[in-house]
Design a protein around this motif. Sequence first.
Motif, PDB file in Angstrom:
ATOM      1  N   PRO A   1       0.806  -1.222   0.000  1.00 12.64           N
ATOM      2  CA  PRO A   1       0.000   0.000   0.000  1.00 12.64           C
ATOM      3  C   PRO A   1       0.837   1.270   0.000  1.00 12.64           C
ATOM      4  O   PRO A   1       0.501   2.235  -0.693  1.00 12.64           O
ATOM      5  CB  PRO A   1      -0.827  -0.121   1.279  1.00 12.64           C
ATOM      6  CG  PRO A   1      -0.947  -1.596   1.507  1.00 12.64           C
ATOM      7  CD  PRO A   1       0.376  -2.154   1.038  1.00 12.64           C
ATOM      8  N   ARG A   2       1.938   1.298   0.736  1.00 10.44           N
ATOM      9  CA  ARG A   2       2.782   2.501   0.756  1.00 10.44           C
ATOM     10  C   ARG A   2       3.367   2.787  -0.630  1.00 10.44           C
ATOM     11  O   ARG A   2       3.536   3.938  -1.009  1.00 10.44           O
ATOM     12  CB  ARG A   2       3.910   2.341   1.769  1.00 10.44           C
ATOM     13  CG  ARG A   2       3.458   2.545   3.181  1.00 10.44           C
ATOM     14  CD  ARG A   2       4.668   2.588   4.126  1.00 10.44           C
ATOM     15  NE  ARG A   2       4.282   1.897   5.346  1.00 10.44           N
ATOM     16  CZ  ARG A   2       4.726   0.715   5.719  1.00 10.44           C
ATOM     17  NH1 ARG A   2       5.637   0.093   5.021  1.00 10.44           N
ATOM     18  NH2 ARG A   2       4.288   0.157   6.822  1.00 10.44           N
ATOM     19  N   ARG A   3       3.668   1.730  -1.363  1.00 13.00           N
ATOM     20  CA  ARG A   3       4.255   1.919  -2.698  1.00 13.00           C
ATOM     21  C   ARG A   3       3.208   2.284  -3.737  1.00 13.00           C
ATOM     22  O   ARG A   3       3.489   3.027  -4.669  1.00 13.00           O
ATOM     23  CB  ARG A   3       4.958   0.643  -3.151  1.00 13.00           C
ATOM     24  CG  ARG A   3       6.245   0.374  -2.410  1.00 13.00           C
ATOM     25  CD  ARG A   3       6.979  -0.778  -3.029  1.00 13.00           C
ATOM     26  NE  ARG A   3       6.039  -1.854  -3.400  1.00 13.00           N
ATOM     27  CZ  ARG A   3       6.377  -3.106  -3.548  1.00 13.00           C
ATOM     28  NH1 ARG A   3       7.609  -3.468  -3.369  1.00 13.00           N
ATOM     29  NH2 ARG A   3       5.493  -4.006  -3.878  1.00 13.00           N
ATOM     30  N   TYR A   4       1.987   1.755  -3.593  1.00 18.88           N
ATOM     31  CA  TYR A   4       0.993   1.892  -4.648  1.00 18.88           C
ATOM     32  C   TYR A   4      -0.058   2.974  -4.390  1.00 18.88           C
ATOM     33  O   TYR A   4      -0.831   3.290  -5.292  1.00 18.88           O
ATOM     34  CB  TYR A   4       0.280   0.557  -4.883  1.00 18.88           C
ATOM     35  CG  TYR A   4       1.227  -0.536  -5.300  1.00 18.88           C
ATOM     36  CD1 TYR A   4       2.027  -0.387  -6.426  1.00 18.88           C
ATOM     37  CD2 TYR A   4       1.335  -1.701  -4.566  1.00 18.88           C
ATOM     38  CE1 TYR A   4       2.907  -1.379  -6.813  1.00 18.88           C
ATOM     39  CE2 TYR A   4       2.219  -2.702  -4.946  1.00 18.88           C
ATOM     40  CZ  TYR A   4       2.996  -2.526  -6.075  1.00 18.88           C
ATOM     41  OH  TYR A   4       3.871  -3.501  -6.453  1.00 18.88           O
ATOM     42  N   VAL A   5      -0.129   3.510  -3.186  1.00 21.22           N
ATOM     43  CA  VAL A   5      -1.137   4.531  -2.862  1.00 21.22           C
ATOM     44  C   VAL A   5      -0.430   5.834  -2.516  1.00 21.22           C
ATOM     45  O   VAL A   5       0.082   5.999  -1.412  1.00 21.22           O
ATOM     46  CB  VAL A   5      -2.037   4.079  -1.682  1.00 21.22           C
ATOM     47  CG1 VAL A   5      -3.078   5.146  -1.378  1.00 21.22           C
ATOM     48  CG2 VAL A   5      -2.702   2.742  -1.993  1.00 21.22           C
ATOM     49  N   PRO A   6      -0.383   6.764  -3.471  1.00 16.31           N
ATOM     50  CA  PRO A   6       0.263   8.047  -3.181  1.00 16.31           C
ATOM     51  C   PRO A   6      -0.446   8.753  -2.021  1.00 16.31           C
ATOM     52  O   PRO A   6      -1.671   8.791  -1.964  1.00 16.31           O
ATOM     53  CB  PRO A   6       0.084   8.841  -4.473  1.00 16.31           C
ATOM     54  CG  PRO A   6      -0.243   7.836  -5.519  1.00 16.31           C
ATOM     55  CD  PRO A   6      -0.906   6.703  -4.823  1.00 16.31           C
ATOM     56  N   GLY A   7       0.327   9.289  -1.090  1.00 20.64           N
ATOM     57  CA  GLY A   7      -0.252  10.035   0.021  1.00 20.64           C
ATOM     58  C   GLY A   7      -0.929   9.189   1.086  1.00 20.64           C
ATOM     59  O   GLY A   7      -1.762   9.684   1.842  1.00 20.64           O
ATOM     60  N   LEU A   8      -0.582   7.915   1.165  1.00 24.08           N
ATOM     61  CA  LEU A   8      -1.247   7.025   2.126  1.00 24.08           C
ATOM     62  C   LEU A   8      -1.091   7.516   3.564  1.00 24.08           C
ATOM     63  O   LEU A   8      -2.067   7.516   4.324  1.00 24.08           O
ATOM     64  CB  LEU A   8      -0.706   5.595   2.007  1.00 24.08           C
ATOM     65  CG  LEU A   8      -1.353   4.571   2.932  1.00 24.08           C
ATOM     66  CD1 LEU A   8      -2.816   4.382   2.564  1.00 24.08           C
ATOM     67  CD2 LEU A   8      -0.614   3.244   2.877  1.00 24.08           C
TER      68      LEU A   8
END
Length: 91
Positions: free
Chosen positions: A27-34
Motif C-alpha cells: 500500500p505505501r508503494r501503490y497509494v500516493p499520500g497514504l
Amino acid sequence: MSIEDGTRHFLDAFSDPQAVARYVDGPRRYVPGLSDLHRMAGLLSTARAAVDAHVNMLTPEQDEAILRDAGFTNVSLFFAAFTWRGWVAYG
C-alpha cells in the motif's frame, strides 16, 4: 486464466513467508499520500467524536413537538435527508 486459477495464484502468495512479510509495503508503494490519508482519517474521526459529544440530534417527532410547543400550527415536514430537515409551519 480462470477466476479459480487467479484466486489460487493470489492465495498462494500468502503461503510464502517472505511475500507475507513484504505485503505491508505494497500500500505505501501503490497509494500516493497514504500516510496523509491516514492522518486525515484520524483528524476526521476526532472531529466527528467532538461533534457527536456536543450536538444533540432530535427525531422528527421531537422537532415537530418543539415547533408546536412554540405556538406554530399546521407543522409539516416537507424535506428530510440524512440529518437535514425542512419544515413548514404557521405562527
